[in-house]
Design an enzyme around this catalytic site. Structure first.
Site, PDB file in Angstrom:
ATOM      1  N   SER A 280     -13.157 -34.025 -15.015  1.00 49.49           N
ATOM      2  CA  SER A 280     -12.625 -33.696 -16.348  1.00 49.49           C
ATOM      3  C   SER A 280     -13.676 -32.908 -17.101  1.00 49.49           C
ATOM      4  CB  SER A 280     -12.333 -34.986 -17.110  1.00 49.49           C
ATOM      5  OG  SER A 280     -13.557 -35.525 -17.629  1.00 49.49           O
ATOM      6  N   ASP A 281     -13.260 -32.227 -18.166  1.00 49.86           N
ATOM      7  CA  ASP A 281     -14.294 -31.700 -19.037  1.00 49.86           C
ATOM      8  C   ASP A 281     -14.727 -32.869 -19.932  1.00 49.86           C
ATOM      9  OD1 ASP A 281     -14.697 -28.481 -20.711  1.00 49.86           O
ATOM     10  OD2 ASP A 281     -16.061 -30.167 -20.439  1.00 49.86           O
ATOM     11  N   TRP A 282     -15.743 -32.636 -20.717  1.00 53.92           N
ATOM     12  CA  TRP A 282     -16.361 -33.703 -21.507  1.00 53.92           C
ATOM     13  C   TRP A 282     -15.336 -34.407 -22.390  1.00 53.92           C
ATOM     14  CZ3 TRP A 282     -22.048 -33.969 -22.460  1.00 53.92           C
ATOM     15  CH2 TRP A 282     -22.386 -35.021 -23.309  1.00 53.92           C
TER      16      TRP A 282
END
Ligand code: GLC
Length: 747
Positions: A280-282
């Site tokens: 995932s992104d942050w």
């Protein structure tokens, strides 16, 4: 559903087995069998280190506890050999001693900084971009980083979007070549080699199409637009063997990409057969609550893991929610096994189970950061990234302003970036202080070039973005004394980058007023523009006789700028993105559709797709870039004018250097599919060749127009080719077509 998941797992078992040594594949399956559910979910959990410094490496004690108990699979933003070793040792205290992955945003170099990715894209030198990626991997892999969150391959048509600096501009073909080159550069010959690191294609997908160029904003587009424009660089990265993909913060057609099974399972892991894992992104898992896609963290975890997100970056949602979801039967353990298998397969491929400390070697680090060949490559890339936008003969002179003579009597150096240090490095360069001693300022670069008899006068003139004009008088004074003025203007280093969208992309502050004041002295000006994006500088572009776009060029900025200013390197850069005349003209890009009323010119009403108060065309077009010499294109020949399905057309032409100095030209081939079931752009870049020619030298350039160059995706995402006429356009820029032809593909 259960059958589907069993198929997924079976598929992933064979996929991960396919890429591993048989012995490692057996080790992986044996390890998986021993793992508890908590330990499996631990591999899907990633924490950040302390992004504000290196001590303490974690700012929360629970992270240490999770690490020692096998509840962490990877970390990011952990820097330096000491801290990397510390965390790896902790991870090996866990029951099964599974080593960590160490990720980082090494966007354009770690210690030695290269030009920002958008600047490198302006070099159109695919081999050199692979080389700078390789050097970044050699450095980083000695300091513990074994996973880059690069390349960022987002296409964008909107220079208001701050992250335009991270990518390769607006074109799918150029962007695809660059994506593959960077993946190969980072990963080297194969994962497991000493200085090979995992590459990540991001942000999947269509993040660069955010409405209004506002970061994190909504994306809505047709499937054919997604397939023909935004997906090709991701497909190229997957085909080049990217180890991981990172999803994006945006929704795509109403669904957060983190929850998009269409993107992650159907396309990436399905059609494209992707064997790596998706991170995932942050916090993008948890963001789905704010998106309004799920009502709580449990819903976010369920949606993400079902859609194919294998690892959760920093928000602990997988760690906290998946155990219950599995216990309640909402998430089949097969899905967990599929994700964990993908992650462990990469750790085996990297060789971490054989030597968890292989990437943490002081002596290798020292060797990497002190390699003169690396500096030379950085300087070559910086020079090739510079784009000569304009180079005219100023009033009262007989030749263009550039290149400058090294014996000029007096040069006035004016502007907020002449003395800048940090600015030359752009965004995503947090470790720059480690190497600050080697940064060549623009002042130093110029000083190193001129003769002892040259006087350099300096006045900052103004700050980047405040309102004071107090420095104007001194700037004007020294301009009056000089034979030529060099002005270095532009953005602050952090005015482009993540969460740095700008509504007004003109020069910040009072810079344009300073340019006008100096212009009024009559002394010819060479202007350097430093920015992470295309800026709008209409007045300066119309008045200043010589303009070099110097982006953010990295550690060797000043040296490369000096090379170009004084002719030691003849600029060859070409714009990888369109420069608009005004913000109001955005989005404007070269590979647009014709519309039913294609513009004839700026005055004919009802036949313009532009504005009544602005010229139709952009300020500077995609592919634009001048040289200190000139090139003539001639003798276009085609192997056939009618071809059958599956056949190719060979096109040849001659390019001659008709000037007085050697130079490099990027010959661009564009095609137009005249009639199609989904209308096609007025031109699309389908190939380019770089030629280096001495004065008077001619070279034959050959292009093979192969069947793949005629194909496009339909709304089902199916690649199709339709019979009909195709225009061939060959030129020095998308708006500087020198030779034309056409051929027919028979039905
Ligand atoms: C950021 C960025 C992403 C980066 C990640 C880790 O929010 O969107 O590109 O790799 O977080 O720093």
């Amino acid at each position: 559903m259960k059958r589907l998941f069993s198929l997924i797992v079976l598929f992933s078992f064979f996929q991960s087995a396919a890429q591993l040594k048989p012995s490692d594949s057996i080790r992986l399956e044996n390890l998986l069998k021993q793992m508890t559910l908590e330990e499996k979910i631990g591999q899907m959990n990633m924490y950040t280190g302390n992004i504000f410094g290196d001590d303490p490496v974690f700012t929360a004690d629970f992270k240490y506890d999770d690490l020692k108990n096998g509840r962490v699979g990877a970390v990011l933003n952990v820097n330096g050999i000491k801290n990397t070793r510390l965390l790896q040792e902790m991870a090996l205290q866990s029951r099964l001693k599974i080593p960590l992955l160490f990720g980082n945003d090494v966007l354009h170099g770690l210690h030695l900084l290269f030009p920002i990715p958008l600047a490198e894209a302006a070099s159109w030198d695919i081999g050199l971009m692979e080389k700078t990626a390789r050097i970044a991997a050699i450095e980083s892999s000695a300091r513990g980083n074994n996973w880059f969150f690069q390349p960022m391959v987002d296409i964008t048509h909107d220079p208001r979007w701050g992250r335009v600096m991270e990518g390769a501009g607006e074109d799918p073909y150029l962007g695809s070549l660059i994506a593959a080159a960077r993946v190969k550069g980072y990963q080297g010959n194969k994962l497991g080699d000493t200085n090979s690191v995992m590459a990540t294609a991001k942000h999947f997908a269509a993040y660069g199409a955010a409405v209004g160029g506002r970061d994190y904003n909504t994306v809505d587009m047709s499937n054919q637009e997604l397939w023909n424009v935004y997906l090709p660089p991701f497909k190229a990265a997957a085909e080049a063997g990217a180890s991981s993909f990172m999803n994006s913060f945006n929704t795509l057609n109403g669904v957060p990409t983190t929850a998009s099974s269409y993107l992650q399972r159907d396309i990436l892991k399905g059609v494209w057969g992707f064997k790596g894992f998706v991170v995932s992104d942050w916090g993008s898992v948890g963001d789905m609550i704010a998106h309004g896609y799920v009502k709580d963290a449990a819903g976010a975890a369920l949606a993400s893991v079902t859609a194919g997100v294998d690892m959760d970056m920093e928000d602990q949602i997988y760690k906290k929610q998946l155990p219950r979801l599995v216990a309640d039967g909402k998430v089949p353990v097969e899905l967990i096994d599929d994700a964990v298998r993908r992650i462990l397969a990469k750790k085996f491929e990297l060789g971490l189970f054989d030597d968890p400390f292989k990437f943490i070697k002081e002596e290798r680090w020292q060797k990497a950061i002190n390699n003169p060949a690396h500096i030379a490559t950085a300087r070559e890339m910086a020079g090739k990234s510079i784009v000569l936008l304009k180079n005219e003969v100023p009033k009262g002179r007989t030749s263009p302003v550039l290149p400058l003579s090294k014996n000029v009597k007096t040069i006035a150096l004016i502007g907020p970036h002449i003395m800048s240090v940090r600015e030359n490095l752009g965004f995503w360069s947090p470790w720059w202080p480690d190497d600050s001693a080697r940064i060549i300022t623009q002042y130093q670069g110029i000083k190193n070039k001129v003769s002892r008899g040259t006087t350099l006068l300096y006045a900052k003139g103004c700050e980047v973005s405040d309102t004071s004009t107090a420095g104007f008088a001194e700037a004007v004074r020294i301009a009056r004394q000089a034979d030529v003025v060099i002005m270095s203007m532009g953005e602050q280093y952090d005015m482009s980058g993540e969460s740095r969208s700008r509504s007004d992309i003109t020069f910040p502050g009072v810079q344009e007023a300073l340019i006008k004041a100096v212009y009024a002295t009559g002394t010819p000006i060479v202007m350097l523009i430093n920015a992470g994006r295309p800026l709008v500088f209409d007045w300066a572009a119309d008045h200043v006789p010589a303009i070099l776009y110097t982006w953010w060029l990295g550690t060797t900025a000043g040296g490369a700028i000096g090379d170009v200013l004084f002719g030691d390197y003849n600029p060859s850069g070409k714009l990888p993105i369109t420069f608009p005349r005004s913000v109001g003209q955005i989005p404007i890009f070269y590979n647009h559709l014709s519309t039913g009323k294609p513009p004839k010119n700026d005055s004919v009403a009802y036949y313009r797709t532009g504005y009544i108060d602005l010229m139709q065309n952009p300020k500077f077009a995609f592919g634009h870039g001048l040289s200190y010499t000139t090139f003539e294109y001639s003798s276009l020949k085609m192997s056939d004018s009618i071809i059958k399905s599956g056949e190719s057309v060979r096109v040849s032409l001659s390019v001659t250097n008709t000037g007085k100095v050697s130079g490099e030209e990027t010959v661009q081939l564009y095609l137009r599919d005249r009639v199609a079931s989904i209308v096609r752009p007025v031109k699309e870049l389908k190939d380019f060749k770089k030629v280096v020619l001495k004065p008077g030298e001619a070279q034959t350039v050959i292009f093979e127009i192969t069947p793949d160059k005629l194909a496009f995706y339909n709304e089902q995402g199916k690649l199709i080719t339709e019979p009909g006429e195709f225009d061939i356009m060959i030129g020095s820029a998308s708006d500087d077509i020198r030779l034309k032809g056409k051929f027919e593909l028979e039905g």
